[in-house]
Each structure stands twice: as C-alpha cells, then as structure tokens.
Write an enzyme that holds these catalytic residues in place. Structure first.
Site, mmCIF file in Angstrom:
data_model
loop_
_atom_site.group_PDB
_atom_site.id
_atom_site.type_symbol
_atom_site.label_atom_id
_atom_site.label_comp_id
_atom_site.label_asym_id
_atom_site.label_seq_id
_atom_site.Cartn_x
_atom_site.Cartn_y
_atom_site.Cartn_z
ATOM 1 N N CYS A 18 -2.418 8.961 -2.630
ATOM 2 C CA CYS A 18 -2.382 9.748 -1.399
ATOM 3 C C CYS A 18 -3.307 10.948 -1.441
ATOM 4 C CB CYS A 18 -0.956 10.245 -1.151
ATOM 5 S SG CYS A 18 0.127 8.968 -0.524
ATOM 6 N N ARG A 61 -8.710 8.660 2.907
ATOM 7 C CA ARG A 61 -9.595 7.499 2.718
ATOM 8 C C ARG A 61 -10.262 7.127 4.038
ATOM 9 N NH1 ARG A 61 -8.996 2.403 4.233
ATOM 10 N NH2 ARG A 61 -6.838 2.757 4.883
ATOM 11 N N ARG A 62 -9.483 7.035 5.098
ATOM 12 C CA ARG A 62 -10.035 6.673 6.404
ATOM 13 C C ARG A 62 -10.938 7.770 6.952
ATOM 14 N NH1 ARG A 62 -4.275 4.198 8.573
ATOM 15 N NH2 ARG A 62 -4.674 2.013 8.006
ATOM 16 N N ARG A 71 1.387 11.545 11.996
ATOM 17 C CA ARG A 71 2.380 10.888 11.140
ATOM 18 C C ARG A 71 3.368 10.178 12.041
ATOM 19 N NH1 ARG A 71 4.217 12.719 6.444
ATOM 20 N NH2 ARG A 71 5.362 10.766 6.517
ATOM 21 N N LYS A 76 0.816 -1.216 0.000
ATOM 22 C CA LYS A 76 0.000 0.000 0.000
ATOM 23 C C LYS A 76 0.851 1.269 0.000
ATOM 24 C CE LYS A 76 -0.800 0.732 4.959
ATOM 25 N NZ LYS A 76 -1.838 1.002 5.984
ATOM 26 N N ASP A 77 2.153 1.144 0.319
ATOM 27 C CA ASP A 77 3.041 2.302 0.309
ATOM 28 C C ASP A 77 3.654 2.573 -1.060
ATOM 29 O OD1 ASP A 77 2.658 2.810 2.993
ATOM 30 O OD2 ASP A 77 4.421 1.676 3.641
ATOM 31 N N ARG A 103 3.065 6.629 16.863
ATOM 32 C CA ARG A 103 1.648 6.993 16.931
ATOM 33 C C ARG A 103 1.011 6.466 18.219
ATOM 34 N NH1 ARG A 103 -0.793 6.740 10.749
ATOM 35 N NH2 ARG A 103 1.079 7.483 9.711
#
Length: 293
Positions: free
Chosen positions: A236, A127-128, A145, A83-84, A151
């Site tokens: 992104c 998206r989230r 971030r 996904k990155d 986090r």
C-alpha cells in the site's frame, strides 16, 4: 447421512459477497455432499474511509477480522481479492486455492451522463496515480475510498470527473457497461494478484474439495507477482506493480518499481520457467532496484 458444513467468511461489501458466491456456487455444484454457510463481516478497512490504506495500517486491515474468525473456529475458510491480502503469507492461515483470473486490467469510468474527463480522477492507489500521470501529464487526482458502488455514486454526483477501478470488480458486479476505457497491462501495470480470488484456510486441514475452483496458472502468476512486490517491500505504501502471464512452460513477468528517495521510476520484464515463479519475481525486483539507484 448429514452433510458436512463448511463455514465461509467474506467481507460484507456487495462485491466481496458476489465474488465469494462465484466460488461457492462452483463448490456446491462439484460437491453436493457439502453444506456451505456464508458468514459476512465488516473489516477495519471497510470502516475507516477518510484516509489512504497506507496511512492506517495497510492491506492487513481487510483481513484481520476474518483471520480472527479463522483462529477461533467461527469459519473454516475465507475468500478474498488476492490484491487485498498482505504480501507476507501467514503460516497458520495459508492460501489454499487461487481462482481463475478475471480481467486483470484497470479501467477509466466516467459519470453516467457521459461527460467525463481526467480533470479530477478519483483514486487512492499510489500505483495508479504514478502511471496515470505518465499517460495524462495534466491529470489531477483526489483520494476516494469506499466500496465500488459508493465510489460510483460519488462519481455520478459530480465529486469526480472520472474514476480508476479494476475491470474484474465491475464485471463481477454486472457493471461492465460503466467502463469507458481499458488500460492495457503495458499502459498501467496492475496490482499483484488483481483479478484473482484467494481462499485462505487453517494449516493442517484438508481442503482437497477446493480443487474444483483452484487454478494452477493463477497460482504461478500470483506467486511471481507477489514475490516481486514482497522483495521490494511494496504494497500500500509504495507504488509497486507486477503482472505475469504463463505461456506453456514459460512465465513472463513485468514489474514497476518507484524509488522514493530519488523519485526514479523503473519498469522491466523477465521470462523464466514456470517452476521458478517466485525466484523470477525476486530476480526482477533486484534488477529494477539496481537500475533505480
């Protein structure tokens, strides 16, 4: 006879290394004739943490240092969270293996003291955010971030009342017990490729030794999901999501598209034959684009 050395590049975060080692242990077990050397490096995306990725150049910031190492021969392959990776594959550095998929779901994480809420949710993913607002209309969100451990530390120190993270990352770090709530893919459609590890190599080289870690099913679902996002020019900067499952000879794909000009959000699903995974992604993208107009 000396062993052939394979130099493997990875980001230097704890999660990236843990994920890379999952595959390296399988390769070493299947190919004792190989000597595996892990080379870690910090990427631009790991250094610039005060802005969202779409504001500083997108997903490519997590791979360009590793691509440079592939180009100059410092490493023989690199391992990434799929996904990155940018949706456009680089012909000189193709994806040569896709791992078995981990848990693809997004999850809600509360502070260690257990007093969590959606009053101030930490996430930098558009998206989230879009899907969170549908589930919890009164929820507030703030940018966060940094790697997963950073986090979590911010969460436990009271900077947020909860976080949204990927289940696969927490599980691979041995932190599955921190998960407070799972979002089903129907509630929150994952990022394309979420839970899959991708191996990137150099064009024209022999990577047949990666058969032991390659999942044909993950390749099919990833091709469909990434084709959907690519057709919508997403990544992104726009909240596009895609999730595919293989059932026998069929592939079922669900997608989300956000039309920035109108603010319309459309979701939909299509089913087709597995051998047309990429075409199915493009077909669903075109369908949702038309519905959003």
């Amino acid at each position: 006879m000396p062993k052939r050395t394979i130099r493997v590049g990875s980001r230097d975060s704890r999660l990236a290394v843990e994920q890379t080692m999952l595959l390296l242990r399988e390769i070493e077990k299947a190919h004792p004739e190989l000597s595996i050397e892990l080379i870690t490096m910090k990427t631009t995306g790991d250094v610039i943490l005060d802005r969202r990725l779409d504001q500083i150049g997108g997903k490519g910031l997590f791979v360009k240092e590793l691509d440079a190492a592939l180009a100059d021969g410092r490493i023989d392959l690199s391992i990434h969270s799929l996904k990155d990776l940018p949706m456009e594959e680089t012909p000189d550095y193709p994806l040569v293996a896709y791992s078995r998929r981990g848990d693809p779901r997004d999850v809600l994480v509360f502070p260690e003291n257990g007093s969590g809420s959606v009053e101030k949710v930490g996430t930098s993913s558009l998206r989230r955010i879009l899907q969170l607002q549908k589930l919890f209309p009164d929820a507030k969100h703030e940018m966060v971030r940094g790697n997963v451990l950073t986090r979590l530390k911010k969460l436990d120190h009271g900077e947020y009342t909860s976080l949204i993270l990927a289940a696969s990352g927490l599980n691979r770090l041995g932190l599955g017990q921190r998960i407070s709530r799972y979002f089903s893919p129907a509630e929150m459609i994952p990022a394309a490729g979420q839970g899959v590890l991708a191996v990137q190599g150099r064009r024209g080289e022999d990577y047949s030794f990666l058969d032991c870690v390659h999942s044909p099913v993950s390749k099919l679902t990833s091709l469909a999901e990434r084709s959907f996002v690519r057709a919508l020019d997403g990544g992104c900067s726009s909240p596009v999501a895609a999730y595919a499952e293989v059932h026998g000879e069929e592939l079922a794909l669900t997608g989300l598209y956000y039309h920035e000009e109108s603010g319309a959000v459309t979701t939909g699903a299509l089913t087709g034959v597995v051998l047309q995974a990429e075409q199915l992604g493009e077909k669903l993208a075109n369908k949702l684009r038309q519905e959003a107009l």
